[in-house]
Enzyme design. Structure first.
Site, short mmCIF file in Angstrom:
data_model
loop_
_atom_site.label_atom_id
_atom_site.label_comp_id
_atom_site.label_asym_id
_atom_site.label_seq_id
_atom_site.Cartn_x
_atom_site.Cartn_y
_atom_site.Cartn_z
N LYS A 35 -25.97 13.82 33.43
CA LYS A 35 -25.75 14.84 34.45
C LYS A 35 -24.31 14.84 34.95
CE LYS A 35 -27.03 12.23 38.60
NZ LYS A 35 -25.68 12.25 39.18
N THR A 36 -23.69 13.65 35.11
CA THR A 36 -22.31 13.61 35.60
C THR A 36 -21.37 14.32 34.64
OG1 THR A 36 -22.76 11.50 36.69
CG2 THR A 36 -20.45 12.09 36.36
N ASP A 223 -24.31 17.34 43.89
CA ASP A 223 -24.88 16.31 43.01
C ASP A 223 -25.99 15.56 43.77
OD1 ASP A 223 -25.22 14.73 40.80
OD2 ASP A 223 -23.47 13.47 41.16
N GLU A 224 -26.90 14.95 43.03
CA GLU A 224 -28.02 14.18 43.61
C GLU A 224 -28.75 15.02 44.68
OE1 GLU A 224 -28.87 11.59 42.21
OE2 GLU A 224 -27.16 10.46 41.47
N GLN A 254 -36.41 10.84 40.95
CA GLN A 254 -35.59 9.75 41.49
C GLN A 254 -35.33 9.94 42.99
OE1 GLN A 254 -32.43 8.07 38.78
NE2 GLN A 254 -32.77 9.98 37.69
N ARG A 639 -33.45 1.81 34.72
CA ARG A 639 -32.15 1.16 34.78
C ARG A 639 -31.88 0.38 33.49
NH1 ARG A 639 -30.31 4.53 37.28
NH2 ARG A 639 -32.38 5.42 36.94
#
Length: 702
Positions: A35-36, A223-224, A254, A639
């Site tokens: 996504k980044t 973002d997020e 998330q 993770r």
């Protein structure tokens, strides 16, 4: 790698998101789906298509994410990308208020309080109301007030009708709510939540300010987005002008910060709140192996309130997931530590590539003890930060008095440091006199006469204030002069104002040296900040210099430095802000702190009913809480890049008694095809004895 090369490497979904241009866009980005990269390339495309950098706003949730995004943009597009405003929500709101807070009756020179300052001011408010708070109550009350603010409640309203569950904490918080807000307003002080609350008030109540930023920011990126709260949603709506070019990126799976006020409904309802909108799903995972993703998908699919998506990878199934069924908590910690030691010592895995993740902080103790026993280097993420230390905050308060001579919080903190015979009553008398004289506090103190105080007290005020006042103009004028030692001026001023006396009065040599070193470290941080701005004069970085649209010139450099530090206090938050701290050490951290990170080897421990999902959530009941716990488990699983180990204990000590434990429902959700046969962990004493036998053998061989 050029922008064209990076665009060529995108998958179909990523490419759709990057090349979307006009109107609302929701990018549902699964864990490890790039996504980044998508957000950065989307902004790079806008720049390369001729859009002005100043027309683009990108909002992230951590300072680290902001810096990394800006660095990537500069690498892709050159110095022109420095004009893109990349910021956290809190930093953005602080910039808006520094320019226009006076439009809503708030001084632009407000102080930004950290958690300890908030507690101190809440206790002050409680004393004024003859309320006695227990040791735990200030934290609980501030947390409840913060939730109310994040839900968008104004501080002049009764919060209880909107509070949901009304318990003793809610009743106490409601009684302190308005007086506490009034007290902070009188001090020209704000907390982190106030930055958002006042920014919304500014945009709502001052139409020309709202119109200015709607016209300026033609392309907004958040973002997020799953971590936004109702108050942040209001701000996004106010900033989003008629063009509606709003792109948000996030993953409802998330969303794990409900306890801070984040509302997963913001992302779940985005396509309704900003209809019509385009929706793109990023489901290809570039991080984890197939078995790990299958486990994650199986766990999260049991949530009923989510956007449907399934992670997949082209990298193969990888190693099945290990499970450890430990006799008790000690055996679990000892077995995990033994495996970590084997990875580090025998297999030569870098320690920083190994992480132990747990639901809550107290779980770390047993693992720390077991790792220490084996000599494995480790780091627990968290603890007191440098800028939370008393001597650091005293130094920063002196610096604040130089650049903001009317900041009452900073003035009160250091005017009687060391003890100068100026108690609270004397300081209150002086402040009232300075206000009547219509002078800043530092200027009034520098010329204190006929204040109503004793002559010795007036002399003390003058001795404190004059060095700070004398440093003000030279620091302002010299901020962009390569030959000016502005840091040296600042150091001399704060020492002369009283910190040298604090050092001199300390009798223990070790503490004396620590005080000197600490003050020097703060000043060195300021020096580094000034050097960075001087080196960037040809292409100033708006976010780094604390300047929005060039509104603050060289005279604001010290103030911008202090703002930067204050905003960095938002701890999330930057959970891994110093990469050097990680090197050579196994990482121990909570699941909340692990979000956004990845490790080749992950041990997710304590998978038991009462730990994950947490006991408090089970006691309170309700689907919403259990679903957030399930998302926490999903975050922990994703993770892991190559190897994942899950562990639980069959018994744990509780108040000196062994209590039976039940395996977590989330572990039960994972298909057997993803799992290795469970290992039964021996009692810790047996495992430790085996370890030392191995070590004795190694020593004998050598």
């Amino acid at each position: 790698m050029s922008v064209d090369d990076q665009l060529h490497g995108l998958n179909e979904s990523q490419r759709t998101a990057v090349f979307h241009r006009d109107g609302p866009l929701l990018v549902l980005a699964g864990a490890g789906s790039g996504k980044t990269r998508v957000v950065t390339l989307r902004i790079a495309r806008l720049l390369l298509s001729g859009e002005s950098p100043k027309s683009i706003l990108a909002v992230t949730f951590t300072n680290k994410a902001s810096k990394e995004m800006k660095a990537r943009l500069v690498e892709l597009c050159g110095n022109s990308a420095r004009g893109v405003f990349v910021s956290t929500f809190h930093a953005l709101c602080a910039r808006l208020l520094r320019r226009d807070a006076h439009r809503i009756g708030l001084s632009p020179n407000f102080a930004i309080l950290d958690e300890s300052d908030q507690r101190a001011q809440l206790l002050h408010t409680a004393r004024a109301l003859d309320l006695k708070l227990s040791e735990k109550e200030p934290r609980l009350v501030l947390s409840r007030i913060g939730l109310w603010k994040n839900n968008g409640l104004r501080t002049d309203l009764d919060p209880l009708p909107h509070a949901g569950r009304v318990d003793d904490v809610a009743l106490l918080a409601a009684r302190l709510w308005t007086p506490y807000a009034s007290h902070l307003r009188a001090l020209s002080a704000v907390d982190f939540d106030d930055l958002l609350l006042y920014a919304r008030e500014l945009l709502e109540q001052v139409p020309d300010v709202k119109k200015r930023y709607q016209s300026l920011f033609k392309f907004l990126h958040i973002d997020e987005y799953q971590d936004t709260n109702p108050l942040q949603l209001d701000i996004v709506r106010l900033l989003c002008g008629p063009h509606r070019n709003l792109a948000v990126v996030g993953d409802d799976d998330q969303a794990i910060y409900g306890f801070r006020g984040a509302d997963v409904d913001n992302i779940l309802a985005f396509d309704r709140n900003f209809a019509p909108c385009a929706v793109v799903k990023l489901e290809e995972n570039y991080r984890s192996s197939g078995h790990i993703l299958a486990a994650a998908n199986a766990v999260i699919s049991k949530n009923t309130t989510r956007k449907d998506k399934t992670l997949y990878t082209r990298a193969g199934s990888g190693k099945p997931i290990d499970t450890i069924a430990a006799v008790d908590g000690d055996a679990e910690a000892d077995t995990v530590a033994a495996r970590v030691w084997d990875l580090w010592e025998r297999q030569k895995v870098a320690a920083e590539d190994i992480a132990i993740l747990y639901r809550s902080g107290p779980q770390s103790r047993l693992f720390e003890e077991a790792l220490r026993l084996r000599g494995v280097p480790y780091r627990v993420v968290g603890g007191m930060e440098f800028f939370q230390r008393k001597e650091v905050k005293d130094t920063l308060a002196c610096l604040a008095c130089i650049c903001r001579p009317d900041e009452e919080m900073a003035f009160r903190r250091v005017v009687n440091l060391p003890a100068r015979g100026l108690g609270e009553k004397a300081v209150a008398t002086f402040v009232a006199w300075a206000r009547a004289e219509q002078k800043t506090l530092v200027a009034a103190a520098a010329g204190a006469e006929r204040t109503g105080l004793k002559a010795a007290q007036e002399q003390t005020l003058r001795a404190f204030a004059r060095p700070l006042l004398a440093a003000r103009l030279p620091i302002q004028r010299g901020a962009f002069d390569d030959d000016a030692d502005v840091a040296g001026l600042a150091r001399s001023a704060v020492l002369a104002a009283g910190l040298q006396e604090v050092i001199d009065e300390e009798r223990e040599l070790e503490k004396k040296e620590r005080l000197k070193d600490t003050i020097d470290e703060v000043i060195n941080a300021f020096a580094g900040y000034v050097d960075k701005l001087r080196s960037a004069r040809e292409a100033p970085d708006l976010e780094e210099s604390g300047v929005l649209l060039g509104e603050v010139g060289p005279e604001g450099v010290l103030a911008a430095f202090l703002d930067k530090l204050a905003l960095d206090e938002d701890k999330d938050k930057d959970n891994q802000d110093d990469d050097k701290k990680q090197q050579g050490k196994v990482q121990l951290m909570s699941l909340h702190a692990s979000k956004g990170l990845e490790f080749p080897h992950v041990f997710l421990v304590g998978l038991e009913e009462g730990l994950l999902p947490h006991r408090r959530v089970l006691e309170e009941g309700g689907l919403r809480g259990v679903e957030e716990e399930r998302r926490l488990a999903y975050v922990g699983i994703t993770r892991a890049r190559r190897v994942l180990t899950l562990s639980f204990a069959q018994h744990r000590k509780k108040r000196h008694e062994m209590v039976s434990r039940k395996k977590s429902r989330f572990l039960e959700d994972i298909p057997a095809t993803c799992l290795e046969a469970a290992t039964t962990a021996a009692p810790a004493a047996d495992s430790a004895a085996a370890f030392f036998a191995v070590m004795r053998g190694k020593l004998g061989d050598s």
